[in-house]
Design a protein around this motif. Structure first.
Motif, PDB file in Angstrom:
ATOM      1  N   ARG A   8       0.864  -1.176   0.000  1.00 43.03           N
ATOM      2  CA  ARG A   8       0.000   0.000   0.000  1.00 43.03           C
ATOM      3  C   ARG A   8       0.900   1.225   0.000  1.00 43.03           C
ATOM      4  NH1 ARG A   8      -3.316   2.737   5.015  1.00 43.03           N
ATOM      5  NH2 ARG A   8      -4.424   4.329   3.777  1.00 43.03           N
ATOM      6  N   LEU A   9       0.719   2.080  -0.998  1.00 40.31           N
ATOM      7  CA  LEU A   9       1.510   3.302  -1.117  1.00 40.31           C
ATOM      8  C   LEU A   9       0.581   4.502  -1.008  1.00 40.31           C
ATOM      9  CD1 LEU A   9       4.131   4.877  -1.749  1.00 40.31           C
ATOM     10  CD2 LEU A   9       3.582   4.614  -4.191  1.00 40.31           C
ATOM     11  N   VAL A  10       0.890   5.399  -0.074  1.00 39.62           N
ATOM     12  CA  VAL A  10       0.112   6.619   0.120  1.00 39.62           C
ATOM     13  C   VAL A  10       1.000   7.813  -0.237  1.00 39.62           C
ATOM     14  CG1 VAL A  10      -1.139   8.062   1.756  1.00 39.62           C
ATOM     15  CG2 VAL A  10      -1.268   5.568   1.946  1.00 39.62           C
ATOM     16  N   VAL A  11       0.540   8.599  -1.196  1.00 37.77           N
ATOM     17  CA  VAL A  11       1.239   9.823  -1.591  1.00 37.77           C
ATOM     18  C   VAL A  11       0.315  10.993  -1.282  1.00 37.77           C
ATOM     19  CG1 VAL A  11       2.236  11.137  -3.484  1.00 37.77           C
ATOM     20  CG2 VAL A  11       2.562   8.659  -3.394  1.00 37.77           C
ATOM     21  N   ALA A  12       0.726  11.844  -0.337  1.00 39.78           N
ATOM     22  CA  ALA A  12      -0.059  13.009   0.070  1.00 39.78           C
ATOM     23  C   ALA A  12       0.576  14.267  -0.506  1.00 39.78           C
ATOM     24  CB  ALA A  12      -0.136  13.104   1.588  1.00 39.78           C
ATOM     25  N   ILE A  13      -0.240  15.075  -1.194  1.00 33.45           N
ATOM     26  CA  ILE A  13       0.234  16.288  -1.854  1.00 33.45           C
ATOM     27  C   ILE A  13      -0.478  17.495  -1.250  1.00 33.45           C
ATOM     28  CG2 ILE A  13       0.554  17.466  -4.061  1.00 33.45           C
ATOM     29  CD1 ILE A  13       2.053  14.809  -3.843  1.00 33.45           C
TER      30      ILE A  13
ATOM     31  N   LEU B 254       9.335  -1.730  -2.212  1.00 31.19           N
ATOM     32  CA  LEU B 254       8.407  -1.341  -3.266  1.00 31.19           C
ATOM     33  C   LEU B 254       9.163  -0.664  -4.412  1.00 31.19           C
ATOM     34  CD1 LEU B 254       5.613  -0.831  -4.468  1.00 31.19           C
ATOM     35  CD2 LEU B 254       5.457   1.225  -3.046  1.00 31.19           C
ATOM     36  N   PHE B 255      10.138   0.132  -4.083  1.00 32.19           N
ATOM     37  CA  PHE B 255      10.942   0.806  -5.104  1.00 32.19           C
ATOM     38  C   PHE B 255      11.606  -0.210  -6.026  1.00 32.19           C
ATOM     39  CE2 PHE B 255      15.495   2.158  -5.717  1.00 32.19           C
ATOM     40  CZ  PHE B 255      15.280   2.889  -6.870  1.00 32.19           C
ATOM     41  N   ARG B 256      12.130  -1.291  -5.469  1.00 37.43           N
ATOM     42  CA  ARG B 256      12.766  -2.328  -6.292  1.00 37.43           C
ATOM     43  C   ARG B 256      11.747  -2.975  -7.226  1.00 37.43           C
ATOM     44  NH1 ARG B 256      17.774  -0.563  -5.681  1.00 37.43           N
ATOM     45  NH2 ARG B 256      18.098   0.012  -3.495  1.00 37.43           N
ATOM     46  N   VAL B 257      10.552  -3.159  -6.732  1.00 33.96           N
ATOM     47  CA  VAL B 257       9.494  -3.744  -7.561  1.00 33.96           C
ATOM     48  C   VAL B 257       9.117  -2.787  -8.696  1.00 33.96           C
ATOM     49  CG1 VAL B 257       7.067  -4.466  -7.567  1.00 33.96           C
ATOM     50  CG2 VAL B 257       8.591  -5.191  -5.709  1.00 33.96           C
ATOM     51  N   LEU B 258       8.991  -1.496  -8.380  1.00 37.06           N
ATOM     52  CA  LEU B 258       8.629  -0.510  -9.404  1.00 37.06           C
ATOM     53  C   LEU B 258       9.732  -0.350 -10.440  1.00 37.06           C
ATOM     54  CD1 LEU B 258       6.977   2.251  -7.164  1.00 37.06           C
ATOM     55  CD2 LEU B 258       5.829   0.615  -8.668  1.00 37.06           C
ATOM     56  N   LEU B 259      10.981  -0.525 -10.020  1.00 37.96           N
ATOM     57  CA  LEU B 259      12.085  -0.456 -10.979  1.00 37.96           C
ATOM     58  C   LEU B 259      11.988  -1.571 -12.006  1.00 37.96           C
ATOM     59  CD1 LEU B 259      15.431   0.501  -9.179  1.00 37.96           C
ATOM     60  CD2 LEU B 259      14.113   1.809 -10.841  1.00 37.96           C
ATOM     61  N   LYS B 260      11.647  -2.785 -11.549  1.00 39.78           N
ATOM     62  CA  LYS B 260      11.496  -3.902 -12.479  1.00 39.78           C
ATOM     63  C   LYS B 260      10.337  -3.654 -13.439  1.00 39.78           C
ATOM     64  CE  LYS B 260      13.436  -7.397  -9.344  1.00 39.78           C
ATOM     65  NZ  LYS B 260      13.165  -8.652  -8.580  1.00 39.78           N
ATOM     66  N   ALA B 261       9.262  -3.087 -12.914  1.00 42.74           N
ATOM     67  CA  ALA B 261       8.118  -2.771 -13.767  1.00 42.74           C
ATOM     68  C   ALA B 261       8.491  -1.701 -14.787  1.00 42.74           C
ATOM     69  CB  ALA B 261       6.937  -2.309 -12.913  1.00 42.74           C
TER      70      ALA B 261
ATOM     71  N   HIS C 235      16.804   9.345  -4.204  1.00 46.59           N
ATOM     72  CA  HIS C 235      16.187  10.224  -5.204  1.00 46.59           C
ATOM     73  C   HIS C 235      15.242   9.425  -6.096  1.00 46.59           C
ATOM     74  CE1 HIS C 235      19.733  12.661  -4.112  1.00 46.59           C
ATOM     75  NE2 HIS C 235      19.061  13.702  -4.569  1.00 46.59           N
ATOM     76  N   ARG C 236      15.720   8.309  -6.566  1.00 44.45           N
ATOM     77  CA  ARG C 236      14.921   7.499  -7.494  1.00 44.45           C
ATOM     78  C   ARG C 236      13.719   6.874  -6.796  1.00 44.45           C
ATOM     79  NH1 ARG C 236      18.562   3.606 -10.960  1.00 44.45           N
ATOM     80  NH2 ARG C 236      16.733   3.786 -12.317  1.00 44.45           N
ATOM     81  N   LEU C 237      13.866   6.587  -5.519  1.00 45.45           N
ATOM     82  CA  LEU C 237      12.751   6.031  -4.748  1.00 45.45           C
ATOM     83  C   LEU C 237      11.564   7.001  -4.745  1.00 45.45           C
ATOM     84  CD1 LEU C 237      13.053   4.268  -1.313  1.00 45.45           C
ATOM     85  CD2 LEU C 237      11.448   6.144  -1.581  1.00 45.45           C
ATOM     86  N   ILE C 238      11.833   8.272  -4.402  1.00 47.03           N
ATOM     87  CA  ILE C 238      10.769   9.273  -4.393  1.00 47.03           C
ATOM     88  C   ILE C 238      10.244   9.502  -5.804  1.00 47.03           C
ATOM     89  CG2 ILE C 238      10.288  11.709  -3.954  1.00 47.03           C
ATOM     90  CD1 ILE C 238      10.350   9.969  -1.471  1.00 47.03           C
TER      91      ILE C 238
ATOM     92  N   CYS D 133       7.696   6.911  -6.722  1.00 44.85           N
ATOM     93  CA  CYS D 133       6.429   7.135  -6.013  1.00 44.85           C
ATOM     94  C   CYS D 133       5.623   8.248  -6.677  1.00 44.85           C
ATOM     95  CB  CYS D 133       6.697   7.480  -4.546  1.00 44.85           C
ATOM     96  SG  CYS D 133       7.418   6.136  -3.567  1.00 44.85           S
ATOM     97  N   MET D 134       6.293   9.315  -7.078  1.00 43.31           N
ATOM     98  CA  MET D 134       5.605  10.428  -7.738  1.00 43.31           C
ATOM     99  C   MET D 134       5.084  10.017  -9.111  1.00 43.31           C
ATOM    100  SD  MET D 134       5.747  12.705  -5.430  1.00 43.31           S
ATOM    101  CE  MET D 134       5.894  11.429  -4.158  1.00 43.31           C
ATOM    102  N   LEU D 135       5.849   9.205  -9.821  1.00 44.88           N
ATOM    103  CA  LEU D 135       5.388   8.723 -11.130  1.00 44.88           C
ATOM    104  C   LEU D 135       4.108   7.907 -10.989  1.00 44.88           C
ATOM    105  CD1 LEU D 135       8.726   7.609 -12.863  1.00 44.88           C
ATOM    106  CD2 LEU D 135       7.325   9.599 -13.405  1.00 44.88           C
ATOM    107  N   ALA D 136       4.064   7.069  -9.971  1.00 46.82           N
ATOM    108  CA  ALA D 136       2.867   6.249  -9.755  1.00 46.82           C
ATOM    109  C   ALA D 136       1.648   7.124  -9.482  1.00 46.82           C
ATOM    110  CB  ALA D 136       3.109   5.281  -8.599  1.00 46.82           C
ATOM    111  N   ALA D 137       1.802   8.164  -8.657  1.00 45.38           N
ATOM    112  CA  ALA D 137       0.681   9.054  -8.360  1.00 45.38           C
ATOM    113  C   ALA D 137       0.256   9.840  -9.595  1.00 45.38           C
ATOM    114  CB  ALA D 137       1.066  10.004  -7.222  1.00 45.38           C
ATOM    115  N   ASN D 138       1.203  10.294 -10.391  1.00 45.64           N
ATOM    116  CA  ASN D 138       0.871  11.042 -11.606  1.00 45.64           C
ATOM    117  C   ASN D 138       0.122  10.189 -12.615  1.00 45.64           C
ATOM    118  OD1 ASN D 138       2.073  13.421 -10.732  1.00 45.64           O
ATOM    119  ND2 ASN D 138       4.067  12.925 -11.627  1.00 45.64           N
TER     120      ASN D 138
END
Length: 990
Positions: free
Chosen positions: A322-327, A442-449, A485-488, A491-496
């Motif tokens: 579960r990823l929560v991005v608050a803006i 989660l970052f490692r998983v998103l990198l593979k994706a 840096h890449r981790l954040i 996360c921002m790419l997923a929210a966008n």
């Protein structure tokens, strides 16, 4: 501009229509009702006039220019409407929809072969008209540029073609003046003060009029234009602001703000609205929001960041996450149409200069109420995502909420805690560490994706300036980009992506971040360049991001990887904002938008408003989405240009005391007039002008990104390693000039075998295995008779002695000969193989180990150095000693093609024996007799077929076959007679 004119036009018409005693307005005639936009005009105005579109339509139907009276008659405009209608026509003139000729008749510019566009000036005095219809630009000579300035909107006519084949034009009318204030430096020219614009695209000096503020020569001022330029006069301006001296701290930023017309002061209305805002979140603001204050959200930013607009939280959810991005919820405080909204739209985005930020919103919002500061409550918009174990987003939800940031972390701290296992960093993070570890998983998983999706990932180096107490650069250091840096970023790419999908599915208008693929022209140039390296990009006429990613992965370990990556990056288009969703090529997304930075980007604020409207089942109407997208794209480019100007000036100031010093660097750009070189370690760029590359004519190859010398063959290509010397630093133009010291060996040659390489592999082994050779050249001892015509005969022959050299003995080096071409930078040293007769006008004979096949040695009957017969070399009235020159085997392996041109590398001449001669010589010893002309010529051709010149191209297959026909051991060449003519040819070959 157009919108303001229309508004003022409507206001004047409305006030005029409400005059007392205007009387009853008659019903519209059939001609007026034929207006296709009559309903729109009637709904907007009390007394509608013919629409702009109807005026254009009537003029087009008439096919001729019409006077004002004729146009009124054609449109059935009454006399009491004439004044208002004339105002509308003038507004259409300002917008370039109409124009008047010398007879004061109205006409359509398109019908008169007139072209609308905006002027783009050049520092050298000429310019171009960037056409509104997208056709090729029109060249304006210095004479035409005298009456316009950079940015002016004009109507022009094409008058011909210039010497380069470009359309050349003449300005017919100036529609709109773009410059009202100009920042520049004051100069005193023979008692007359002028302001030299800082914007080099404005090539005209501004004459200073009386009545303004006084300034000393050399000071930076702002001049307000009181008279625009004409064909016969310069622009005239009045000094309204004195900024200070050129080298004052922060002056470079003040200049950039005014040069690029960046808004840097908030309007009084915006300041009033800001003062009315609360200092913290109120209880009334909680209405309709979810409470997520207990969720351990954290912000992760750089050490110098002051505005925090995003916070993240991650936890395991079954096999997924579960990823929560608050803006930050900026849209709650900045309402549509407010003074703050107008200011934000005009600025478009925040501008980040070194040591100074020009914010999009007042500091009370950007650094306070909207910034997700630690340990305080803040309003936010949340994207709550469920992500599967392979990185796919299974579900997401948007909702407004109230949050509480539990920590303000930096990239360095997170990297130290997660990857370096630093004890102090882990203690600082404390109880947040398990959530950060889940975030990293989660970052490692998103990198593979990301890799599976085929997104392009270019590696670039960013820099950071360290300033001294005076505000000048002390040093420049690379900005290390770690995994935090890449981790954040992921996360921002997923929210966008979720935001764009949310709006796209609901068909709600919004601004998407659009990045299209390469144009056909750029793609063709890219493929032509890659073909030089035996590479290519897949995908046919419409490659995908995955095709680029595949090629990047393929070349990442090559020595020329930086060159290839740079050329690939430059083949792509620039990303823009648009309401038309055409996907994001670089990120390999079908839909993408910006949601995560509403504090510093106006498009993100619009996306927030659109999401809120969609959640409430309503539609947010921002206005003309196309115009807003163009405006936001333009403000983004404006900010980039202003930042580049400031950084360039600071770098020039830093390099002032380094004139004369030498640096190494890489070619960062190749242009028709030279090379731009980026220096190592200090990351500063300068120009090596084409005139400093050498005494040659250099030709620019746009496809190969190189400059190639016509005579020397020297080549300079993108990413080549060079050594340069700083020769000039110009603060006024922010330019640095270098001089080329040397070009280092370049790792940009083609790899792999060519057809000639494969042919060379078929040459018999004995041709390639001669380890060394000694060439014995005997000087003549008797005078030879003169040939016909009084010329002297010189007979030169060479015997090849197979004699291995001891390993410890160094090979003799040849002396460089004057008048020959110097090797290009990066070439191999000349081959140490020389054999010549001193005192002669030309070299007589020379050879290398590679140029002597074993058959030639056997044909001469030589088995050792003691058996080697030495043929006399005759020359009239001269006596020379025998000179033996050893040729090392290593020289044969050099790939330098230019070595073939060396005057000391010539063919060895061996006479071709016949079968009859072989049989005859088997019974009697051979006597050395000079060969005949025919035999000599045939022998020379045969020797050249058998013996390739040093550094020559690989022999063809048929030559390899001819080499196998060399005389066998024991065969002796038939003596031939030498003539004067053949002797001269031998001398010329040397």
């Amino acid at each position: 501009m157009k919108k303001q004119k229309t508004k003022s036009d409507s206001n004047s018409r409305g006030s005029a229509a409400r005059k007392p005693g205007s009387g009853r307005v008659p019903a519209p005639s059939a001609i007026r009702r034929a207006d296709p936009f009559y309903a729109r005009e009637a709904a907007e105005y009390e007394h509608p006039l013919p629409s702009r579109e109807y005026v254009v339509q009537v003029l087009a139907d008439k096919g001729v220019p019409l006077s004002f009276e004729a146009l009124c008659a054609a449109l059935d405009v009454r006399s009491d409407e004439a004044v208002l209608f004339e105002r509308r026509l003038r507004a259409m003139e300002r917008d370039g929809q109409l124009m008047r000729n010398r007879r004061d008749a109205y006409l359509l510019p398109d019908k008169a072969d007139l072209i609308r566009g905006r002027v783009s000036g050049h520092a050298d005095g000429f310019g171009f008209i960037i056409r509104e219809d997208g056709q090729p630009d029109i060249f304006l000579g210095p004479k035409e540029m005298r009456e316009v300035l950079h940015g002016d909107r004009v109507i022009a006519r094409i008058t011909g073609v210039d010497r380069r084949g470009r359309p050349e034009g003449k300005v017919v009318e100036v529609l709109e003046r773009a410059n009202t204030r100009i920042v520049g430096r004051v100069l005193d020219q023979h008692g007359v003060q002028v302001v030299v614009p800082e914007n080099r695209r404005i090539a005209q000096d501004i004459l200073v009029a009386a009545g303004g503020k006084r300034a000393r020569p050399g000071q930076i001022v702002t001049a307000e234009l009181v008279q625009q330029p004409t064909k016969f006069t310069q622009p005239i301006g009045r000094i309204v602001e004195v900024l200070g001296n050129y080298a004052d701290p922060g002056m470079e930023i003040e200049i950039a703000l005014r040069k690029h017309e960046l808004p840097f002061e908030f309007s009084p209305e915006a300041k009033v609205e800001t003062r009315k805002l609360p200092a913290k979140v109120r209880k009334m603001d909680w209405a309709g929001r979810e409470d997520i204050t207990q969720l351990p959200l954290v912000t992760i930013d750089g050490e110098t960041a002051k505005d925090f607009d995003d916070a993240v939280y991650c936890e395991r959810q079954g096999r997924g996450y579960r990823l929560v991005v608050a803006i930050a919820d900026v849209s709650h405080y900045v309402q549509p149409g407010s003074a703050l909204d107008v200011e934000a739209q005009e600025r478009g985005n925040s501008v980040y200069f070194p040591r100074r930020v020009i914010p999009m919103l007042p500091e009370k919002l950007s650094n306070g109420l909207c910034s997700l500061n630690p340990q305080v409550e803040r309003l936010c918009m949340v994207c709550d995502m469920s992500i599967g174990p392979t990185g796919e987003i299974k579900a997401y939800r948007f909702y407004p909420a109230v949050m509480f940031s539990h920590a303000r972390l930096t990239y360095t701290q997170v990297a130290a805690a997660l990857y370096d296992k630093d004890v102090a960093a882990r203690e600082l993070v404390g109880g947040l560490l398990p959530h950060l570890e889940d975030l990293d998983k989660l970052f490692r998983v998103l990198l593979k994706a990301r890799a599976k999706r085929g997104a392009i990932d270019f590696e670039t180096t960013e820099t950071r300036m360290i300033f001294d107490a005076d505000g000048k650069i002390e040093r420049i250091v690379p900005e290390v980009r770690n995994d935090a840096h890449r981790l954040i970023e992921e996360c921002m790419l997923a929210a966008n992506v979720c935001a764009s999908e949310f709006l796209h599915e609901r068909e709600h208008p919004a601004l998407y971040r659009v990045h299209e693929g390469p144009t056909p022209e750029k793609l063709e140039k890219l493929r032509g360049f890659l073909a030089e390296f035996g590479l290519g990009v897949g995908g046919g006429d419409e490659p995908k991001a995955g095709d680029y990613a595949t090629l990047l992965e393929k070349v990442k370990d090559r020595p020329d990887a930086q060159l290839l990556q740079t050329v690939m990056l430059r083949s792509l288009r620039q990303a823009v904002y648009s309401p038309d969703n055409v996907g994001h090529f670089g990120l390999a997304y079908e839909a993408y938008t910006h949601f995560t930075s509403p504090i510093r980007r106006y498009p993100d604020l619009l996306v927030h408003r659109s999401i809120k409207a969609a959640l409430e089942n309503r539609t947010y109407a921002a206005g003309d989405w196309d115009e807003i997208g163009l405006h936001c794209s333009a403000t983004e480019r404006r900010a980039d240009e202003a930042t580049r100007d400031v950084v360039a000036w600071l770098k020039c100031y830093y390099m002032q005391d380094k004139v004369g010093e030498e640096f190494t660097g890489s070619v960062s750009a190749v242009v028709p007039f030279g090379l731009f070189v980026a220096l190592d370690d200090i990351f500063i760029e300068g120009l090596v002008h084409i005139s400093d590359l050498g005494s040659d004519y250099f030709h620019f190859d746009e496809t190969r990104h190189e400059l190639a010398g016509e005579r020397t063959g020297a080549r300079f290509r993108l990413s080549d390693r060079v050594r340069v010397q700083v020769v000039r630093v110009d603060l006024e133009s922010s330019k640095i000039d270098f001089r080329l010291i040397e070009g280092a060996p370049r790792a940009t040659e083609r790899t792999g075998k060519t057809a000639k390489d494969r042919a060379a592999a078929k040459v018999p082994a004995e041709v390639k295995t001669v380890p060394e050779a000694v060439v014995a050249i005997a000087a003549p001892e008797t005078a030879a008779p003169k040939a016909k015509g009084g010329r002297k005969k010189t007979v030169v022959s060479a015997a090849v002695l197979a004699a291995p050299r001891p390993a410890a003995e160094p090979a003799p080096q040849p002396k460089a000969q004057a008048g020959r071409k110097a090797a290009a930078p990066g070439s191999a040293p000349a081959q140490p193989a020389v054999a010549s007769v001193r005192g002669s006008k030309r070299s007589a004979a020379a050879t290398t180990a590679e140029a002597v096949p074993a058959q030639a040695v056997k044909a001469a009957g030589v088995t050792s150095t003691a058996d080697a017969p030495v043929a006399p070399v005759k020359k009239a009235r001269t006596t020379r000693k025998v000179v033996a020159v050893a040729v090392p085997e290593a020289a044969a392996a050099s790939p330098d093609k230019r070595a073939r041109k060396s005057p000391v590398a010539s063919d060895a001449v061996v006479a071709k024996p016949t079968k009859a001669a072989a049989a005859k010589k088997a019974a009697q010893p051979a006597e050395p007799v000079a060969p005949s002309k025919a035999g000599r010529t045939a022998g020379a051709k045969k020797a050249r077929a058998e013996v390739p010149a040093p550094e020559a191209k690989a022999p063809e297959t048929d030559r390899a076959a001819k080499a196998s026909k060399a005389p066998k051991a024991g065969e002796v060449p038939e003596p031939k007679k030498e003539t004067a003519a053949s002797t001269r040819k031998v001398k010329l070959r040397g």
